[in-house]
Write an enzyme that holds these catalytic residues in place. Structure first.
Site, short mmCIF file in Angstrom:
data_model
loop_
_atom_site.label_atom_id
_atom_site.label_comp_id
_atom_site.label_asym_id
_atom_site.label_seq_id
_atom_site.Cartn_x
_atom_site.Cartn_y
_atom_site.Cartn_z
CG ASP A 54 -0.34 -0.56 2.45
OD1 ASP A 54 -1.01 -1.25 3.20
OD2 ASP A 54 0.88 -0.31 2.67
CG ASP A 56 0.34 4.05 4.19
OD1 ASP A 56 -0.73 3.78 3.61
OD2 ASP A 56 0.88 3.29 5.02
CG ASP A 131 8.62 0.42 12.60
OD1 ASP A 131 8.93 1.21 11.69
OD2 ASP A 131 8.06 -0.67 12.40
P1 ATP Z 1 3.89 -3.55 5.24
O1 ATP Z 1 4.61 -3.52 3.94
O2 ATP Z 1 3.83 -4.91 5.83
O3 ATP Z 1 2.60 -2.84 5.28
P2 ATP Z 1 4.82 -1.35 6.77
O4 ATP Z 1 6.22 -0.96 7.14
O5 ATP Z 1 4.10 -0.47 5.80
O6 ATP Z 1 4.91 -2.81 6.25
P3 ATP Z 1 2.60 -0.91 8.49
O7 ATP Z 1 2.13 -1.74 9.64
O8 ATP Z 1 1.73 -0.78 7.30
O9 ATP Z 1 4.02 -1.49 8.09
O10 ATP Z 1 2.94 0.51 9.09
C1 ATP Z 1 3.17 1.65 8.27
C2 ATP Z 1 4.31 2.50 8.83
O11 ATP Z 1 3.94 2.99 10.13
C3 ATP Z 1 5.61 1.74 9.04
O12 ATP Z 1 6.41 1.75 7.89
C4 ATP Z 1 6.26 2.48 10.18
O13 ATP Z 1 6.95 3.61 9.69
C5 ATP Z 1 5.06 2.98 10.98
N1 ATP Z 1 4.74 2.12 12.16
C6 ATP Z 1 3.91 1.05 12.19
N2 ATP Z 1 3.84 0.52 13.41
C7 ATP Z 1 4.64 1.27 14.20
C8 ATP Z 1 4.99 1.24 15.59
N3 ATP Z 1 4.51 0.30 16.40
N4 ATP Z 1 5.85 2.19 16.05
C9 ATP Z 1 6.35 3.13 15.20
N5 ATP Z 1 6.05 3.21 13.92
C10 ATP Z 1 5.22 2.29 13.39
MG MG Z 2 1.97 -0.85 5.20
#
Ligand code: ATP
Ligand code: MG
Length: 417
Positions: A54, A56, A131
């Site tokens: 996705d 964002d 994170d």
């Molecule tokens: P995916 O490709 O699996 O969606 P993602 O990195 O985009 O991985 P998401 O859970 O969609 O993970 O979260 C989006 C963003 O929000 C992450 O890239 C990170 O920057 C931030 N994020 C998510 N969870 C946390 C957390 N617990 N603490 C800090 N930042 C977070």
């Molecule tokens: Mg994501």
């Protein structure tokens, strides 16, 4: 702080690879004078030349401003509001306003009361609240550059998973990040940077403080994304698995030969599951729960010489019921999925008997969970290097072996005669 800016000429992200609708959102914000960045997982994946799940967007526009720029949008979230912009085909682009801290960090007043505010922040703060470094990069639509406040680009080059800031503090603020570090390490194949790894060893027990629904979501992502084996390997190595599921320690620790064998069995079940998921097979939560518990159940069931058949059966039934409920209860796993996992596990001994007798009763074949029970039986047999009995293949021909991908068949062919 001045970020590192990587101009368009020096990075591989092309607009061709950015989702069309996400681009529309970015441009519209930009043309109205707002900052508009692609953020998080999408920038990471594009730099790794993977297709993002996705896209964002983050901006300095406030939720109501975003909302009024896009007719087809709505504001969601009670505490941390963000805007969903809808497009054809149920597609959604999520737009959030830069924040000063993660929504999961609890800010406490002196009185111990928990304050949760929708505190907007600067781009810099928004990068630092994330994170891990490789998740903290921005792609700026104004000049197509990458903005790096957190050292994410060098960690991508060096191939390491590192928390942003001091890992002890970051895990203390939100222990779920430990699961995320492990999942991202498993996915990318990058090792966890030493300080971050050591902090997991120190903070793993803190995981118990997290909300059950968040734990469930992050943990299920480990199992469902086709990276369960490397994730669980790291969960075992760090001991985080035992902080999450203390009961598993007595079966999957590394104290004895039999525990080591159980570990190997556990990981090979998920190795097979990963391969199936990667080839597009959808594994239900019930199957994943059943797989997860199988090695444990087999390890804790004593083969007591003085137990009669009936007693053994009763013991087995009770152990399964106890395990399904006790081990998973604190995680708010869906009740329905747990119940089906129970039935799938219970069906194993019935299947075994049926195989010995050489015939599977119709009553059994008609059960809703029959296919999944056969699936578990098959996957377990393959993981143990045993052959799958012909009678099962005949009972569920299109649901057991035929759809197992060729490469798995090849790999396990010697067991499958
Ligand atoms: P995916 O490709 O699996 O969606 P993602 O990195 O985009 O991985 P998401 O859970 O969609 O993970 O979260 C989006 C963003 O929000 C992450 O890239 C990170 O920057 C931030 N994020 C998510 N969870 C946390 C957390 N617990 N603490 C800090 N930042 C977070
Ligand atoms: Mg994501």
């Amino acid at each position: 702080m001045i970020p590192i800016i990587i101009p368009r000429a020096n990075h591989p992200i092309s607009r061709k690879n950015i989702d069309e609708e996400a681009l529309k959102v970015l441009y519209r914000l930009h043309h109205h004078g707002f900052l508009a960045y692609l953020v998080g997982g999408s920038v990471r994946d594009l730099l790794l030349e993977k297709v993002p799940k996705d896209f964002d967007v983050a901006t300095n526009a406030h939720p109501h401003e975003i909302n009024s720029l896009f007719k087809n949008s709505r504001i969601i979230g009670r505490r941390f509001r963000l805007v969903q912009v809808f497009f054809k085909g149920r597609k959604i682009v999520e737009v959030s306003t830069f924040r000063s801290h993660s929504e999961f960090e609890e800010t406490q007043t002196e009185g111990g009361e928990i304050l949760r505010t929708d505190s907007f922040g600067t781009p810099e703060e928004d990068a630092f609240r994330r994170d891990i470094t490789i998740n903290g990069l921005f792609y700026d639509i104004a000049d197509f550059s990458i903005i790096d406040y957190v050292g994410g680009t060098s960690d991508l080059e060096r191939k390491v998973i590192r928390t942003i800031g001091n890992p002890d503090e970051r895990f203390e603020q939100d222990p779920v990040r430990m699961i995320r570090v492990i999942r991202h390490a498993a996915r990318t194949g990058f090792p966890i940077e030493e300080q971050t790894y050591q902090a997991i060893l120190r903070y793993r027990e803190e995981i118990k403080k997290c909300s059950p629904s968040r734990l469930r979501d992050e943990f299920l992502r480990e199992l469902k994304e086709g990276v369960a084996k490397p994730s669980l390997t790291l969960m075992l190595q760090t001991g985080l698995l035992f902080s999450l599921f203390p009961d598993l320690d007595r079966a999957l620790g590394e104290r004895s030969l039999s525990e080591k064998k159980t570990r190997v069995f556990f990981l090979s079940l998920f190795d097979l599951a990963d391969q199936l998921i990667k080839t597009g097979k959808l594994l239900s939560e019930s199957i994943l729960f059943a797989l997860f518990l199988t090695p444990f159940l087999q390890a804790v069931t004593p083969l007591h010489p003085f137990l009669g058949k009936r007693e053994k059966y009763l013991y087995w039934t009770q152990t399964i019921r106890w395990a399904v409920h006790q081990i998973f209860t604190p995680f708010a796993f869906p009740r329905g999925a747990r119940e089906t996992a129970y039935q799938i596990l219970m069906a194993q001994s019935i299947l075994k008997k049926a195989i010995q007798r050489g015939f599977i009763p119709k009553k059994m074949r008609m059960k809703k969970y029959f296919k999944e029970a056969v699936f578990l039986f098959g996957i377990e047999a393959q993981a143990k290097g045993e052959k799958v009995p012909r009678i099962l293949r005949n009972a569920a021909p299109s649901d057991l072996l035929p759809w197992w991908p060729k490469e798995i068949k090849k790999r396990y062919r010697r067991f499958d005669r």
